[in-house]
Design an enzyme around this catalytic site. Structure first.
Site, PDB file in Angstrom:
ATOM      1  CG  PHE A   1      -1.840   1.236   1.183  1.00  0.00           C
ATOM      2  CD1 PHE A   1      -3.013   1.217   0.441  1.00  0.00           C
ATOM      3  CD2 PHE A   1      -1.503   2.413   1.847  1.00  0.00           C
ATOM      4  CE1 PHE A   1      -3.840   2.333   0.367  1.00  0.00           C
ATOM      5  CE2 PHE A   1      -2.320   3.539   1.776  1.00  0.00           C
ATOM      6  CZ  PHE A   1      -3.494   3.497   1.035  1.00  0.00           C
TER       7      PHE A   1
ATOM      8  CG  ASP B   1       5.714   3.634   1.766  1.00  0.00           C
ATOM      9  OD1 ASP B   1       5.767   4.243   2.859  1.00  0.00           O
ATOM     10  OD2 ASP B   1       4.698   3.621   1.044  1.00  0.00           O
TER      11      ASP B   1
ATOM     12  CE  LYS C   1      -0.702   5.831   7.708  1.00  0.00           C
ATOM     13  NZ  LYS C   1      -0.447   5.379   6.335  1.00  0.00           N
TER      14      LYS C   1
HETATM   15  C1  LIG Z   1      -0.649   5.578   4.870  1.00  0.00           C
HETATM   16  C2  LIG Z   1       0.375   5.128   3.925  1.00  0.00           C
HETATM   17  C3  LIG Z   1       0.627   5.808   2.711  1.00  0.00           C
HETATM   18  C4  LIG Z   1      -0.205   6.978   2.240  1.00  0.00           C
HETATM   19  O1  LIG Z   1      -0.139   8.051   3.119  1.00  0.00           O
HETATM   20  P1  LIG Z   1      -1.253   9.225   3.012  1.00  0.00           P
HETATM   21  O2  LIG Z   1      -0.769  10.260   4.000  1.00  0.00           O
HETATM   22  O3  LIG Z   1      -2.560   8.623   3.387  1.00  0.00           O
HETATM   23  O4  LIG Z   1      -1.237   9.716   1.621  1.00  0.00           O
HETATM   24  C5  LIG Z   1       1.658   5.346   1.920  1.00  0.00           C
HETATM   25  N1  LIG Z   1       2.403   4.291   2.283  1.00  0.00           N
HETATM   26  C6  LIG Z   1       2.199   3.610   3.431  1.00  0.00           C
HETATM   27  C7  LIG Z   1       3.077   2.464   3.781  1.00  0.00           C
HETATM   28  C8  LIG Z   1       1.161   4.006   4.279  1.00  0.00           C
HETATM   29  O5  LIG Z   1       0.944   3.313   5.402  1.00  0.00           O
END
Ligand SMILES: *Cc1c(COP(=O)(O)O)cnc(C)c1O
Length: 397
Positions: A138, A223, A252
């Site tokens: 994701f 990520d 986050k």
């Molecule tokens: C939440 C998340 C995203 C996207 O972040 P947003 O601030 O919602 O755009 C991307 N990668 C990972 C691993 C995430 O947990």
């Protein structure tokens, strides 16, 4: 407005893109949340891994309040003190060399994709490069981030997305090797997959992907938007694996609740990719959100949050073992640090368990693969774990 009016007004006016839970949160204090009826909840979700310091932390709030009265926006046309201090603090704790601040996680992913494409373009003199991403990954909801997100149902209505994305199997090196070709400019991986089911990478997998990236001069993007900032017991999860990426994504918990993310690169990438004119953002790295980054990073070390994660993780995992042995609906648990998932039997919908926990006063999340996901604030105590586990056991039984 009373509780019902708040819900109805929201539904009447907000685009119905979320099926929200029937609760109206009003305020938070430490690891507790309170709804508009005054009911108390124990928070094991942190607003999806964001509020790592818990709620209403005085030092954090004071830092933000002080900045509000000075300056909250100036744009990226000018310097300001907080951009200097936040970028320095973030480069220092992340082990990376250069930072670009964004307003969200997805925007950090977009920046990473552009950086990788430009790196390959600069090297070869032509465009046309693609990316290898993982199944069950994701990376966000914008078109570029969605293109590398490994859930077909999220992508399907929106084709055509970004071209030349190939999905490989997470933790299966041979499938990554097979997916890479002459047109690949980057491989993007969550060291611990979050949304997809709370699955940590195997060390050997990351080591081999790193070697492959080095051999072919492909950029390795980690990520760590969800698993970074102390959540797994390391400042960034890559450190625990001993495998360093070329581009690191964070968001986050970075701003402790204020919206800010970043993509970070090594000097080698910085010198051979984006140049002035290639990328930008109006709000990204504004004085207010940078004050939040400074306070988050400060308080993470001052309040020994990573030490807390590491000292309580064995206990949390032991309690999750107990859940698995006591509750036949809980099949297994997996995760790292304060990023844990309980795999729930397919006969039960994890969404129903999340709902039941909420009514019992515990806020938890779900993840792909019928997983109950726990992302507590990094400030929880042993007693908080006991309370949360008691509720989970009661609900599962
Ligand atoms: C939440 C998340 C995203 C996207 O972040 P947003 O601030 O919602 O755009 C991307 N990668 C990972 C691993 C995430 O947990």
């Amino acid at each position: 407005m009373n509780t019902k009016q708040i819900i109805d007004t929201t539904e009447d006016n907000c685009f119905h893109v979320y099926n929200r839970f029937d609760v109206v949160f009003d305020r938070g204090e430490g690891v507790k949340l309170y709804d508009t009826d005054g009911k108390e909840y124990l928070d094991f979700a942190s607003g999806i891994g964001v509020t790592a310091l818990g709620y209403n932390n005085k030092e954090f709030n004071d830092a933000i309040k002080a900045q509000v009265d000075k300056l909250y926006h100036i744009s990226n046309l000018y310097y300001h003190p907080n951009l200097a201090s936040a970028s320095k603090a973030l480069c220092d704790i992340s082990g990376m060399d250069k930072a670009f601040f964004t307003n969200s996680g997805a925007e950090a992913v977009e920046g990473a994709i552009k950086t990788a494409k430009k790196y390959a373009f600069s090297k070869s003199g032509h465009n046309g490069y693609g990316i290898v991403a993982m199944e069950n990954s994701f990376h966000g909801r914008t078109v570029g981030a969605l293109s590398v997100t490994g859930t077909e149902s999220y992508r399907n209505p929106f084709y055509p997305l970004m071209d030349k994305v190939t999905f490989a199997k997470f933790n299966d090196y041979a499938s990554v090797e097979a997916a890479v070709d002459d047109d690949t400019c980057a491989i993007i991986i969550e060291p611990v997959q979050g949304e997809g089911g709370v699955t940590p990478a195997d060390k050997d997998f990351l080591v081999k992907v790193r070697e492959l990236s080095d051999k072919l001069d492909i950029l390795l993007i980690f990520d760590e938007i969800q698993c970074g900032m102390g959540r797994t017991g390391d400042v960034y999860a890559y450190m625990g694996y001993g495998v360093k990426p070329d581009i690191l994504l964070t968001a986050k918990a970075l701003g402790g609740g204020l919206p800010i993310g970043a993509f970070l690169v090594t000097d080698k990438v910085a010198k051979n990719s984006l140049t002035p004119g290639d990328h930008g953002t109006t709000y990204g790295g504004n004085p207010l959100c940078c004050a939040a980054v400074n306070a988050s990073i400060d308080l993470m070390s001052k309040n020994k949050l990573i030490e807390n994660v590491n000292s309580l993780t064995p206990y949390l995992e032991e309690k999750l073992d107990e859940v698995v042995s006591k509750c036949h609906n809980a099949i297994a648990h997996r995760g790292k640090g304060f990023m844990q998932g309980l795999v729930i039997d397919d006969k039960v919908k994890v969404g129903d368990i999340v709902k039941k926990c909420l009514s019992e006063g515990l806020v938890v999340l779900s993840a792909g693969g019928n997983v109950l996901r726990l992302l507590p604030p990094l400030v929880i105590t042993k007693e908080d774990i006991d309370k949360a586990i008691d509720i989970i056991v009661r609900v599962l039984q």
